[in-house]
Design a protein around this motif. Structure first.
Motif, PDB file in Angstrom:
ATOM      1  N   LEU A 201       0.862  -1.167   0.000  1.00 28.84           N
ATOM      2  CA  LEU A 201       0.000   0.000   0.000  1.00 28.84           C
ATOM      3  C   LEU A 201       0.903   1.222   0.000  1.00 28.84           C
ATOM      4  N   VAL A 202       0.829   1.979  -1.092  1.00 27.90           N
ATOM      5  CA  VAL A 202       1.686   3.151  -1.220  1.00 27.90           C
ATOM      6  C   VAL A 202       0.838   4.416  -1.269  1.00 27.90           C
ATOM      7  N   LEU A 203       1.319   5.451  -0.597  1.00 25.53           N
ATOM      8  CA  LEU A 203       0.627   6.731  -0.530  1.00 25.53           C
ATOM      9  C   LEU A 203       1.497   7.808  -1.143  1.00 25.53           C
ATOM     10  N   GLY A 204       0.870   8.639  -1.988  1.00 23.59           N
ATOM     11  CA  GLY A 204       1.633   9.732  -2.567  1.00 23.59           C
ATOM     12  C   GLY A 204       0.858  10.479  -3.629  1.00 23.59           C
ATOM     13  N   ASN A 205       1.531  11.409  -4.260  1.00 19.24           N
ATOM     14  CA  ASN A 205       0.965  12.144  -5.379  1.00 19.24           C
ATOM     15  C   ASN A 205       0.746  11.171  -6.540  1.00 19.24           C
ATOM     16  N   GLU A 206      -0.437  11.220  -7.145  1.00 21.01           N
ATOM     17  CA  GLU A 206      -0.750  10.255  -8.214  1.00 21.01           C
ATOM     18  C   GLU A 206       0.262  10.303  -9.347  1.00 21.01           C
ATOM     19  N   LYS A 207       0.684  11.490  -9.733  1.00 17.82           N
ATOM     20  CA  LYS A 207       1.638  11.612 -10.834  1.00 17.82           C
ATOM     21  C   LYS A 207       2.958  10.939 -10.490  1.00 17.82           C
ATOM     22  N   GLU A 208       3.389  11.108  -9.236  1.00 16.07           N
ATOM     23  CA  GLU A 208       4.643  10.482  -8.810  1.00 16.07           C
ATOM     24  C   GLU A 208       4.507   8.965  -8.747  1.00 16.07           C
ATOM     25  N   ILE A 209       3.339   8.486  -8.301  1.00 16.80           N
ATOM     26  CA  ILE A 209       3.109   7.041  -8.258  1.00 16.80           C
ATOM     27  C   ILE A 209       3.097   6.465  -9.668  1.00 16.80           C
ATOM     28  N   LYS A 211       4.599   7.636 -12.237  1.00 15.50           N
ATOM     29  CA  LYS A 211       5.970   7.688 -12.744  1.00 15.50           C
ATOM     30  C   LYS A 211       6.821   6.585 -12.149  1.00 15.50           C
ATOM     31  N   CYS A 212       6.681   6.385 -10.838  1.00 19.44           N
ATOM     32  CA  CYS A 212       7.509   5.393 -10.139  1.00 19.44           C
ATOM     33  C   CYS A 212       7.220   3.967 -10.621  1.00 19.44           C
ATOM     34  N   PHE A 213       5.925   3.671 -10.829  1.00 21.95           N
ATOM     35  CA  PHE A 213       5.538   2.295 -11.163  1.00 21.95           C
ATOM     36  C   PHE A 213       5.151   2.118 -12.630  1.00 21.95           C
TER      37      PHE A 213
END
Length: 215
Positions: A201-209, A211-213
């Motif tokens: 379960l990851v929390l963060g800014n949607e754009k960053e998520i 990009k990361c995944f």
């Protein structure tokens, strides 16, 4: 435990009533259709047949005594709007109204709604995100920018610790929990090792998520 006034017992209202019952809240359910009221009698504390746009009827309910008033009417926007406005006039503490479109939400907010829910829109967003990627298992939108994703551990991360990956610094994303064998482990430390086929379960800014995944 909260006291909740639930108005409108269509499909959405019945689902709300069922969940509130499971959570052991005290629920007064209202609908002008007798069949709909009968269908939820076993789920709620009390229920009445009545017109939620009728001031005398609504006054008799003592709406100011409820912690939350939920307007779940979905098939008659005029009734939803009038009910929302009347609840606020009668002193309701918190009014949550259902909206199908943005224009409905604007009118509801201007006429007494404290918060808006979009069942169809929210489910549509969840469905699109959940099933457009093979490695996303769940999704919760927190606001226009931030969200929580349940996502599988990427292969390059397998066998590495959260501290070694350092994604908080690199992407400003927080790993909140790891799910192993269907069980959620929220005791996350920098030494927690990620393994397959775990999900996170990851929390963060949607754009960053995204990009990361690589979503």
């Amino acid at each position: 435990m909260k006291s909740i006034l639930l108005i409108g017992l269509g499909r959405f209202g019945r689902h709300v009533a069922k969940k509130l019952s499971e959570l052991n809240h005290q629920v007064m359910a209202i609908d002008k259709c007798e069949d709909r009221v009968d269908a939820v009698l076993h789920l709620v504390t009390n229920a009445q047949i009545g017109d939620s746009t009728n001031e005398d009827f609504m006054s008799s309910l003592g709406v100011r005594n409820y912690d939350v008033c939920i307007v779940a009417i979905g098939d008659d926007f005029q009734s939803s709007l009038e009910t929302t406005s009347l609840l606020k006039e009668l002193g309701a503490q918190l009014v949550v109204s259902r909206a199908a479109r943005d224009v409905h939400a604007k009118f509801l907010l201007r006429n007494g709604a404290d918060e808006i829910v979009y069942p169809e829109k929210q489910l549509a967003t969840w469905t699109a995100i959940r099933y457009s990627s093979e490695h996303i298992f769940d999704y919760i939108e927190l606001d226009d920018e931030y969200a929580i994703f349940e996502i599988e551990v990427p292969k390059p991360w397998t066998g590495k610790t959260i501290g070694a990956l350092d994604i908080r610094r690199k992407y400003n994303i927080n790993i909140m929990a790891v799910k192993r064998n269907g069980r959620l482990d929220m005791n996350i430390t920098p030494d927690t090792v990620l393994t397959a086929p775990d999900t996170m379960l990851v929390l963060g800014n949607e754009k960053e998520i995204h990009k990361c995944f690589h979503i």
